[in-house]
Design a protein around this motif. Structure first.
Motif, PDB file in Angstrom:
ATOM      1  N   ARG A  12      44.427  47.961  39.458  1.00 29.66           N
ATOM      2  CA  ARG A  12      43.021  48.135  40.160  1.00 29.66           C
ATOM      3  C   ARG A  12      42.586  49.536  39.749  1.00 29.66           C
ATOM      4  O   ARG A  12      43.669  50.535  39.756  1.00 29.66           O
ATOM      5  CB  ARG A  12      43.200  47.912  41.679  1.00 29.66           C
ATOM      6  CG  ARG A  12      43.152  46.560  41.832  1.00 29.66           C
ATOM      7  CD  ARG A  12      43.429  46.014  43.177  1.00 29.66           C
ATOM      8  NE  ARG A  12      42.899  44.985  43.513  1.00 29.66           N
ATOM      9  CZ  ARG A  12      42.748  44.425  45.046  1.00 29.66           C
ATOM     10  NH1 ARG A  12      43.440  45.272  45.952  1.00 29.66           N
ATOM     11  NH2 ARG A  12      42.622  43.064  45.371  1.00 29.66           N
TER      12      ARG A  12
ATOM     13  N   THR B 253      42.254  51.676  42.334  1.00 29.18           N
ATOM     14  CA  THR B 253      43.030  52.439  42.998  1.00 29.18           C
ATOM     15  C   THR B 253      44.563  52.721  43.148  1.00 29.18           C
ATOM     16  O   THR B 253      45.201  53.479  43.640  1.00 29.18           O
ATOM     17  CB  THR B 253      42.891  51.637  44.567  1.00 29.18           C
ATOM     18  OG1 THR B 253      43.699  50.319  44.357  1.00 29.18           O
ATOM     19  CG2 THR B 253      41.459  51.334  44.980  1.00 29.18           C
TER      20      THR B 253
ATOM     21  N   GLU C  48      46.615  50.388  42.642  1.00 28.53           N
ATOM     22  CA  GLU C  48      47.319  49.104  43.099  1.00 28.53           C
ATOM     23  C   GLU C  48      47.721  48.222  41.896  1.00 28.53           C
ATOM     24  O   GLU C  48      46.854  47.901  41.049  1.00 28.53           O
ATOM     25  CB  GLU C  48      46.736  48.412  44.314  1.00 28.53           C
ATOM     26  CG  GLU C  48      46.521  49.434  45.485  1.00 28.53           C
ATOM     27  CD  GLU C  48      45.621  48.843  46.675  1.00 28.53           C
ATOM     28  OE1 GLU C  48      46.066  48.821  47.700  1.00 28.53           O
ATOM     29  OE2 GLU C  48      44.635  48.041  46.354  1.00 28.53           O
TER      30      GLU C  48
ATOM     31  N   VAL D 289      48.800  41.850  46.267  1.00 30.26           N
ATOM     32  CA  VAL D 289      48.497  43.313  45.460  1.00 30.26           C
ATOM     33  C   VAL D 289      49.652  44.265  45.958  1.00 30.26           C
ATOM     34  O   VAL D 289      50.143  44.375  47.212  1.00 30.26           O
ATOM     35  CB  VAL D 289      47.241  43.770  46.164  1.00 30.26           C
ATOM     36  CG1 VAL D 289      47.090  45.208  45.741  1.00 30.26           C
ATOM     37  CG2 VAL D 289      46.142  42.984  45.851  1.00 30.26           C
ATOM     38  N   TYR D 290      50.244  44.949  45.122  1.00 32.42           N
ATOM     39  CA  TYR D 290      51.340  45.920  45.316  1.00 32.42           C
ATOM     40  C   TYR D 290      50.881  47.290  45.341  1.00 32.42           C
ATOM     41  O   TYR D 290      50.172  47.828  44.369  1.00 32.42           O
ATOM     42  CB  TYR D 290      52.615  45.632  44.459  1.00 32.42           C
ATOM     43  CG  TYR D 290      53.697  46.622  44.494  1.00 32.42           C
ATOM     44  CD1 TYR D 290      54.543  46.246  45.765  1.00 32.42           C
ATOM     45  CD2 TYR D 290      53.823  47.984  43.877  1.00 32.42           C
ATOM     46  CE1 TYR D 290      55.601  47.277  45.662  1.00 32.42           C
ATOM     47  CE2 TYR D 290      54.980  48.690  44.055  1.00 32.42           C
ATOM     48  CZ  TYR D 290      55.978  48.419  45.040  1.00 32.42           C
ATOM     49  OH  TYR D 290      56.957  49.153  45.595  1.00 32.42           O
ATOM     50  N   ASP D 291      51.096  47.958  46.465  1.00 39.81           N
ATOM     51  CA  ASP D 291      50.817  49.411  46.575  1.00 39.81           C
ATOM     52  C   ASP D 291      52.076  50.445  46.125  1.00 39.81           C
ATOM     53  O   ASP D 291      53.004  50.313  47.023  1.00 39.81           O
ATOM     54  CB  ASP D 291      50.377  49.668  47.715  1.00 39.81           C
ATOM     55  CG  ASP D 291      49.684  51.243  48.195  1.00 39.81           C
ATOM     56  OD1 ASP D 291      50.160  51.978  47.187  1.00 39.81           O
ATOM     57  OD2 ASP D 291      49.064  51.556  49.101  1.00 39.81           O
TER      58      ASP D 291
ATOM     59  N   LYS E  32      52.308  53.530  46.240  1.00 38.47           N
ATOM     60  CA  LYS E  32      52.658  54.553  47.191  1.00 38.47           C
ATOM     61  C   LYS E  32      53.359  54.160  48.470  1.00 38.47           C
ATOM     62  O   LYS E  32      54.115  54.922  48.615  1.00 38.47           O
ATOM     63  CB  LYS E  32      51.379  55.317  47.327  1.00 38.47           C
ATOM     64  CG  LYS E  32      50.538  55.726  46.241  1.00 38.47           C
ATOM     65  CD  LYS E  32      48.990  56.391  46.651  1.00 38.47           C
ATOM     66  CE  LYS E  32      48.335  56.993  45.328  1.00 38.47           C
ATOM     67  NZ  LYS E  32      46.980  57.368  45.787  1.00 38.47           N
TER      68      LYS E  32
ATOM     69  N   LYS F 157      50.618  43.351  49.831  1.00 40.20           N
ATOM     70  CA  LYS F 157      49.389  43.069  50.788  1.00 40.20           C
ATOM     71  C   LYS F 157      48.608  41.910  50.110  1.00 40.20           C
ATOM     72  O   LYS F 157      48.525  41.693  49.072  1.00 40.20           O
ATOM     73  CB  LYS F 157      48.614  44.209  51.201  1.00 40.20           C
ATOM     74  CG  LYS F 157      47.950  44.920  50.147  1.00 40.20           C
ATOM     75  CD  LYS F 157      47.319  46.110  50.901  1.00 40.20           C
ATOM     76  CE  LYS F 157      46.703  47.104  49.859  1.00 40.20           C
ATOM     77  NZ  LYS F 157      45.963  47.996  50.341  1.00 40.20           N
TER      78      LYS F 157
END
Length: 390
Positions: A316, A318, A320, A332-334, A336, A341
């Motif tokens: 993405r 962002t 992600e 979705v993996y963040d 940071k 999520k």
């Protein structure tokens, strides 16, 4: 009393120049363009022109916001199309071919086209031996081309690998199918000439069951080199019609099982360095071994649970990462926060089939959206011309 006058029609001086109109329209979503084809004949001609379709496609593929996912629905009579920006924004897409005894499966994508194969349900199909039928489908404009492979060893089983790409040397799309039987057999179907060709490869053997990854205009697979008896990355050269190796990352002397994926136009490798994480490497300069860079690390732990399977699907804006978990879930993996999520589960699916694609106008200029390509049996290693059903 003055007579009523008709509204003045647009004069030539009031019209937008064609090049400006071309530029504006080529930036719009496909759904709008399909409607605007009805405005007038000149708009219909422009939107259906191959050069316009090519320009629109180029702009779509350059934006991460246009990426979508096509997921096989558990009922197998339709698909779910998801916006990569928001997994909750989904829509149902009907299968281009429905029967009570068969279902379609997503194999791979290219330029908004999706390659499907048909699987026949046991003891239900009147054509149980016809397991080599395929559809090249543009779900956005709902047009498709059906074809079948003349080679008997081609089927929809787990031993088959597939790929779809655009050949710039011939200005047409090609379907690549790999099968292993006393060597690797490569079947190439040219959608422009409607010609099949069979090629045998003896230097490599199939070692990974993932379909081809399209990067830099070429399809890539992981295979085992018979020369060094180790896993290597190869691509299929469409001009020379043979496999060539691409240098893989240096895993620090570790024997790492890895897979391939294309992210942001880069050839990427994802692999388990240990049981706690999946590392993603990106080849920032195609073909240069020294350009491999460890790019993203995805934790394999969610809460108190260690995940047994992770595959990055797309990135993405962002930063992600959209990932597939355990063949049954999207999340979705963040990087940071090291958290997952927006999970979307498909618990009633034995094996999730997901492919990323962009919405495009490719196939729009074809007159018949149910074109059936017929074939006849030929001798091995000989190409032949198919004929369209009239």
């Amino acid at each position: 009393m003055e007579s009523l006058t008709k509204p003045s029609q647009t004069t030539e001086s009031q019209r937008l120049p064609d090049d400006i109109l071309f530029d504006i329209l080529s930036r719009l979503p496909v759904q709008n363009l399909m409607q605007y084809r009805c405005v007038c004949k000149s708009w219909q001609s422009m939107i259906s022109d191959p050069q316009f379709i090519k320009t629109h496609l180029h702009r779509s593929t350059q934006s991460l916001d246009t990426q979508r996912l096509m997921v096989t629905h558990p009922s197998n009579d339709h698909f779910i199309s998801l916006d990569c920006k928001s997994l909750h924004e989904s829509k149902r897409v009907d299968s281009p071919w429905k029967t009570s005894y068969s279902y379609a499966k997503v194999l791979c994508t290219c330029d908004g086209l999706i390659l499907l194969c048909f699987n026949y349900k046991a003891f239900m199909s009147p054509n149980r031996n016809r397991d080599n039928e395929f559809v090249l489908w543009n779900p956005t404009i709902r047009k498709h081309v059906m074809f079948s492979c003349p080679y008997n060893y081609i089927n929809s089983g787990s031993s088959m690998l597939y790929g779809l790409c655009f050949d710039s040397s011939t200005n047409g799309y090609k379907v690549i199918m790999l099968s292993e039987s006393f060597g690797v057999y490569v079947c190439v179907f040219d959608l422009k000439t409607l010609c099949w060709k069979e090629i045998r490869e003896s230097s490599f053997s199939i070692s990974c069951r993932e379909n081809g990854v399209l990067v830099n205009g070429a399809l890539h697979w992981i295979m085992t080199s018979k020369k060094c008896n180790s896993s290597v990355i190869v691509y299929f050269d469409l001009v020379e019609e043979k496999f060539k190796e691409v240098p893989k990352p240096d895993f620090g002397g570790k024997n790492v099982e890895f897979g391939l994926v294309g992210l942001r136009g880069w050839l990427c490798v994802y692999g388990w360095m240990d049981t706690t994480q999946v590392d993603v490497w990106a080849m920032k300069e195609y073909g240069k071994k020294e350009s491999w860079t460890k790019w993203i690390t995805i934790s394999a732990k969610r809460g108190s649970t260690f995940l047994c399977y992770l595959k990055p699907l797309c990135l993405r804006n962002t930063g992600e990462v959209l990932v597939e978990i355990g063949n049954r879930e999207l999340a979705v993996y963040d990087p940071k926060e090291c958290t997952f999520k927006i999970p979307l589960s498909f618990w009633n699916v034995h094996s999730l089939t997901v492919a990323t694609y962009v919405e495009s106008l490719v196939l729009l200029y074809d007159d018949d959206d149910t074109t059936k390509v017929r074939h006849r049996k030929v001798n091995p290693n000989r190409g032949y011309r198919n004929r369209l059903k009239k």
